[in-house]
Design an enzyme around this catalytic site. Structure first.
Site, PDB file in Angstrom:
ATOM      1  N   HIS A 184       0.958  -1.019   0.241  1.00 57.21           N
ATOM      2  CA  HIS A 184      -0.307  -0.035  -0.292  1.00 57.21           C
ATOM      3  C   HIS A 184       1.239   1.780   0.328  1.00 57.21           C
ATOM      4  O   HIS A 184       0.498   2.319  -0.525  1.00 57.21           O
ATOM      5  CB  HIS A 184      -1.034   0.068   1.398  1.00 57.21           C
ATOM      6  CG  HIS A 184      -1.973  -0.904   0.908  1.00 57.21           C
ATOM      7  ND1 HIS A 184      -1.420  -2.416   0.937  1.00 57.21           N
ATOM      8  CD2 HIS A 184      -3.500  -0.794   1.482  1.00 57.21           C
ATOM      9  CE1 HIS A 184      -2.872  -2.527   0.917  1.00 57.21           C
ATOM     10  NE2 HIS A 184      -4.054  -2.097   1.271  1.00 57.21           N
ATOM     11  N   HIS A 225       0.070  -4.273   9.331  1.00 55.72           N
ATOM     12  CA  HIS A 225       1.581  -4.425   8.723  1.00 55.72           C
ATOM     13  C   HIS A 225       1.895  -3.395  10.431  1.00 55.72           C
ATOM     14  O   HIS A 225       1.852  -2.833  10.993  1.00 55.72           O
ATOM     15  CB  HIS A 225       2.486  -3.538   7.942  1.00 55.72           C
ATOM     16  CG  HIS A 225       1.636  -4.043   6.534  1.00 55.72           C
ATOM     17  ND1 HIS A 225       3.336  -4.926   5.697  1.00 55.72           N
ATOM     18  CD2 HIS A 225       0.606  -3.899   5.652  1.00 55.72           C
ATOM     19  CE1 HIS A 225       2.207  -5.019   4.332  1.00 55.72           C
ATOM     20  NE2 HIS A 225       1.336  -4.499   4.253  1.00 55.72           N
ATOM     21  N   ASP A 229       7.893  -2.362   8.194  1.00 56.87           N
ATOM     22  CA  ASP A 229       7.367  -2.451   7.281  1.00 56.87           C
ATOM     23  C   ASP A 229       7.417  -0.897   6.254  1.00 56.87           C
ATOM     24  O   ASP A 229       6.851  -0.987   5.016  1.00 56.87           O
ATOM     25  CB  ASP A 229       5.389  -3.877   6.862  1.00 56.87           C
ATOM     26  CG  ASP A 229       5.930  -4.930   7.972  1.00 56.87           C
ATOM     27  OD1 ASP A 229       7.079  -5.106   7.870  1.00 56.87           O
ATOM     28  OD2 ASP A 229       4.898  -5.679   8.166  1.00 56.87           O
TER      29      ASP A 229
END
Length: 294
Positions: A184, A225, A229
């Site tokens: 994302h 996450h 990350d």
């Protein structure tokens, strides 16, 4: 009141001509760059295939100690849609912006050339991501990836077709194991960096960076996450974009009044070398070449 329908009736043919002219220009650009676009789309599929493959390797376990989880309260399963909604707004807003030359008078970019560049950013970033999450599989912090969830592990595939189809879109929404680093954030930062360079509104650029920070916080608070990350995505994607920009020629700027764009973007280095070559001819007495070109 009667003036409004008259205005639209008068402007509609102009808008249609504008869309047709832009479509013709972009079609010629696509004809010269379709291999780059196709390669970028293939890389997107290979990334999805890798994400689906690592889900078979995922093993749920205790959630790792994380500074972001300690600092940010957990939103809960009923509010996980917040980060996805904000990401969808960023995603579709960027797509609409890349197609704005078809409608608006002020045109600074070519849609095909912008997407060639964006796909190059994504391909390099996702290649690094694939290497990273296959090197080490962390226990997923997301709710459907935790111990006891039926979605945390995938049963062995019954056929190669089951793997190649990547279970879209369910496999994208409920994947596990592809953690470092956040996909994302790859898309978000690539889009924001691209708009930062080729967009025109300063206030929107500043707002886009603010949205990126908010999305980072929401991803961690939603436990989709780990903090690492998101952090790794921030510096990796920015470094990738800077590296790719150095390797690729600069895009032509439509605001300079160019009416016949090249199929491939020309670099400043090429233009400078051409100018030096013509100047050298002028010094040697071959001024006729220059006069005819002008």
């Amino acid at each position: 009141m009667p003036k409004m329908p008259f205005y639209f009736a008068r402007e509609a043919p102009k808008l249609w001509r504008k869309i047709c002219n832009e479509s013709s220009t972009e079609a010629s650009l696509l004809a010269g760059n379709w291999k780059f676009v196709l390669a970028g789309l293939i890389c997107q599929y290979l990334h999805g295939l890798a994400v689906h493959g690592v889900h078979y390797l995922h093993r749920p376990g205790p959630i790792l100690q994380d500074a972001g989880f300690f600092l940010l309260p957990e939103l809960g399963q009923d509010k996980t849609y917040l980060s996805e909604t904000l990401f969808a707004v960023v995603f579709f807003s960027f797509i609409l912006w890349t197609f704005h030359p078809f409608v608006f008078q002020s045109k600074k970019i070519y849609t095909v050339l912008i997407w060639c560049r964006v796909l190059a950013y994504l391909a390099v970033s996702q290649f690094l991501r694939i290497i990273t999450f296959y090197a080490t599989q962390l226990p997923g912090p997301n709710y459907h990836c935790r111990e006891g969830s039926e979605l945390a592990r995938l049963p062995p595939p019954k056929s190669a077709l089951e793997v190649l189809l990547i279970n879209f879109p369910r496999g994208v929404m409920y994947g596990c194991g592809d953690l470092i680093f956040s996909s994302h954030m790859i898309f978000t930062l690539v889009f924001v960096r691209t708009f930062q360079k080729y967009g025109t509104r300063r206030c929107i650029k500043q707002f886009a960076w603010l949205v990126s920070v908010i999305l980072s916080v929401l991803i961690i608070a939603s436990r989709k996450h780990y903090t690492v990350d998101v952090v790794v995505a921030w510096y990796t994607v920015n470094l990738v974009v800077s590296f790719v920009d150095q390797k690729l020629p600069e895009l032509p700027d439509r605001s300079l009044g160019s009416t016949s764009p090249p199929l491939l973007p020309t670099s400043t280095k090429d233009r400078d070398s051409k100018n030096r070559e013509e100047l050298e001819k002028f010094r040697n007495g071959n001024s006729s070449d220059i006069s005819t070109r002008v």
